[in-house]
Design a protein around this motif. Structure first.
Motif, mmCIF file in Angstrom:
data_model
loop_
_atom_site.group_PDB
_atom_site.id
_atom_site.type_symbol
_atom_site.label_atom_id
_atom_site.label_comp_id
_atom_site.label_asym_id
_atom_site.label_seq_id
_atom_site.Cartn_x
_atom_site.Cartn_y
_atom_site.Cartn_z
ATOM 1 N N UNK A 234 0.793 -1.232 0.000
ATOM 2 C CA UNK A 234 0.000 0.000 0.000
ATOM 3 C C UNK A 234 0.828 1.285 0.000
ATOM 4 N N UNK A 235 2.099 1.224 0.391
ATOM 5 C CA UNK A 235 3.000 2.354 0.262
ATOM 6 C C UNK A 235 2.446 3.682 0.735
ATOM 7 N N UNK A 236 2.380 4.631 -0.177
ATOM 8 C CA UNK A 236 1.982 5.999 0.166
ATOM 9 C C UNK A 236 0.557 6.070 0.700
ATOM 10 N N UNK A 237 -0.329 5.182 0.263
ATOM 11 C CA UNK A 237 -1.693 5.184 0.775
ATOM 12 C C UNK A 237 -1.724 4.823 2.260
ATOM 13 N N UNK A 238 -0.917 3.836 2.655
ATOM 14 C CA UNK A 238 -0.833 3.477 4.070
ATOM 15 C C UNK A 238 -0.244 4.627 4.874
ATOM 16 N N UNK B 250 7.239 7.742 0.986
ATOM 17 C CA UNK B 250 6.927 6.327 0.699
ATOM 18 C C UNK B 250 6.724 6.083 -0.786
ATOM 19 N N UNK B 251 6.941 4.846 -1.158
ATOM 20 C CA UNK B 251 6.871 4.482 -2.566
ATOM 21 C C UNK B 251 5.436 4.392 -3.065
ATOM 22 N N UNK B 252 5.298 4.477 -4.358
ATOM 23 C CA UNK B 252 4.020 4.193 -5.004
ATOM 24 C C UNK B 252 4.001 2.706 -5.342
ATOM 25 N N UNK B 253 3.038 1.954 -4.824
ATOM 26 C CA UNK B 253 3.033 0.504 -5.062
ATOM 27 C C UNK B 253 3.012 0.163 -6.549
ATOM 28 N N UNK B 254 3.674 -0.932 -6.875
ATOM 29 C CA UNK B 254 3.701 -1.412 -8.251
ATOM 30 C C UNK B 254 3.561 -2.930 -8.251
ATOM 31 N N UNK B 255 3.230 -3.464 -9.404
ATOM 32 C CA UNK B 255 3.161 -4.905 -9.578
ATOM 33 C C UNK B 255 4.592 -5.415 -9.727
ATOM 34 N N UNK B 256 5.121 -6.056 -8.683
ATOM 35 C CA UNK B 256 6.529 -6.456 -8.684
ATOM 36 C C UNK B 256 6.798 -7.625 -9.634
ATOM 37 N N UNK B 257 5.742 -8.224 -10.185
ATOM 38 C CA UNK B 257 5.955 -9.261 -11.193
ATOM 39 C C UNK B 257 6.575 -8.675 -12.458
ATOM 40 N N UNK B 258 6.403 -7.374 -12.648
ATOM 41 C CA UNK B 258 6.890 -6.725 -13.861
ATOM 42 C C UNK B 258 8.374 -6.380 -13.788
#
Length: 489
Positions: free
Chosen positions: A104-108, A142-150
């Motif tokens: 959740x990064x920045x949203x959390x 904080x980071x912006x969440x990303x799909x780490x599969x990419x």
């Protein structure tokens, strides 16, 4: 695989300045426990002093879990409790790490201002300098969440994870002063990561999105860390990953686990090796045989069935049916009749009919497993199942009723299975000796979730038993999934 190179700032600390203290608080699974110990190792190498009690820490790092709704709630509650220490204790900063922070990064960070920072996996290699800056009052973005599969190629054999941060998989002695991990307890067992991430696309699961694609550790790194753990007094290695049956596929050898297990079992000081999280559809006959028959490898099978109805499993994007699952169990018990078997099932998945539920309960009766975790389905944001037609989704009250029904059945079945073990000869790894009570685990009992065995010493015996001992005993009684065993003379 190793994580990114440590910056030189990690080891810089004035000799005449009192070290900042840090407490690690870990939530969730054993994979998270490995990650916490890696973070503890990095922080120690970076000039921090570890303390066990958050009340005595300058900063508290909470390793969160983001798997299901209850785990997320527990993580938030723990962060809020830690934040209170800034008013009542010594703490100067509270930092969130782990799966929920990554997911959740920045949203959390925006929704939980009580936490001084939310750090993602990419912050782990530089954790000490990041934490020192946060304590000093600097703002962390904080980071912006990303799909780490990419972050890695689709083809497993083309993956090179050395340039990205993969938690819990740093090589021992990779960096001067950094031992790979620092143990946070003195238990006689320890989790050891085989791999991280997952390539499966189960419709109910969000883990691959924030943990990334499947990446195996090099066998040499696994062995080296196993040797290091043995030197720390560990007697049992508990191999963990999101999918242990896939180990080696990205290294060009899908059968690598079959050759690695005997090598781990041969480490001086290691008495037994246990494998967790096997995917039934990927479990090979040769792997079954190695786990069931190799000296030093525990005949223990943590099989992720999730359901038994083929129709439900197809909607989950999984494979199997009662016949294939029971056939798998038959193969296991042909090699090792007393093997331990555990699993988890999801009840109330979208579209689950009463007939599907009956197929599941009939399977559970026939399977005779030692432990079965029962979970009610709930939508997980970002998953395919969350977007299923609402007409397929069951009412929350109906899901709750089905969970209660299956849980009651499972409690009865697992108690019966434990009772069947009365008279068995078991070897118990002792974990606790206190106030005249001796507790440990037999070979079929995995750490923390599979029950315990209470040892009784025969009257007149001179047995002197300590944590870490492996004790031969005879099962004489059971209570639920727990056993009572008398130490053999």
């Amino acid at each position: 695989m190793s994580t990114a190179t440590e910056p030189s700032a990690e080891t810089a600390q004035p000799a005449d300045k009192e070290l900042l203290s840090v407490a690690m608080v870990t939530l969730g699974c054993t994979r998270n426990e490995v990650d916490s110990e890696e973070l503890a190792g990095r922080l120690t190498a970076g000039g921090f002093r570890l303390v066990a009690d958050p009340d005595e820490a300058d900063t508290v790092v909470v390793n969160t879990c983001g798997f299901v709704e209850q785990a997320k709630k527990d993580s938030v509650d723990t962060l809020l409790e830690a934040a209170d220490l800034k008013e009542t204790g010594r703490a100067q900063a509270v930092v969130a790490v782990g799966c929920m922070a990554e997911r959740y990064g920045k949203d959390l960070a925006a929704e939980l201002p009580e936490a001084d920072a939310v750090l993602g996996f990419d912050d782990y290699p530089d954790i000490a300098s990041k934490l020192r800056a946060i304590v000093a009052g600097e703002t962390h973005h904080p980071h912006t969440p990303q799909d780490r599969r990419l972050l890695l190629p689709i083809s497993p054999v083309e993956r090179d994870a050395s340039a990205i941060s993969v938690p819990g998989m740093a090589a021992v002695d990779q960096v001067p002063g950094f031992a790979g991990r620092t143990r946070l307890d003195d238990a006689p067992w320890a989790p050891l990561k085989l791999a991280s991430g997952c390539d499966r696309r189960c419709t109910f699961c969000a883990i691959p999105q924030f943990r990334g694609s499947f990446v195996s550790r090099r066998p040499s790194d696994v062995l080296h860390e196993g040797q290091w753990l043995a030197g720390q007094g560990v007697k049992e290695l508990f191999l963990v990953s999101e999918n242990s049956t896939s180990y080696g596929k990205d290294l060009g050898d899908i059968r690598l686990l079959e050759t690695l297990l005997p090598e781990l079992a041969a480490i001086d000081g290691i008495e037994r090796v246990r494998v967790s999280y096997l995917q039934p559809a990927e479990t090979r006959p040769d792997l079954l045989k190695v786990i069931a028959t190799t000296p030093g490898v525990t005949p223990y099978f943590d099989l992720s069935f999730q359901h038994a109805s083929n129709a439900v499993l197809r909607r989950m994007k999984r494979f199997g049916d009662p016949e294939s699952f029971l056939g798998l169990l038959e193969q296991i018990r042909a090699y090792a009749p007393e093997a331990g078997v555990r699993s988890n099932v999801i009840v109330g998945f979208p579209g689950e009919t009463e007939e599907d539920l009956e197929i599941l309960t009939d399977f559970l009766v026939a399977a005779r497993m030692d432990v079965t975790g029962v979970f009610g389905y709930s939508d997980e944001e970002g998953t395919e199942a969350a977007a299923f037609d609402d007409a397929l989704k069951l009412d929350e009250d109906e899901i709750r009723a089905r969970v209660e029904h299956v849980t009651e059945l499972v409690e009865e079945l697992t108690a019966q299975r434990a009772e069947e073990r009365i008279g068995e000869q078991v070897v118990v790894l002792v974990e606790e000796v206190a106030d005249g009570e001796i507790l440990g685990r037999a070979a079929h009992q995995g750490p923390e979730v599979d029950g315990m065995t209470s040892l009784e010493i025969p009257e007149g015996s001179a047995a002197d038993i300590s944590p870490g001992d492996l004790v031969s005993a005879t099962v004489v009684a059971s209570e639920g999934v727990d056993l009572v065993a008398t130490v053999n003379g």
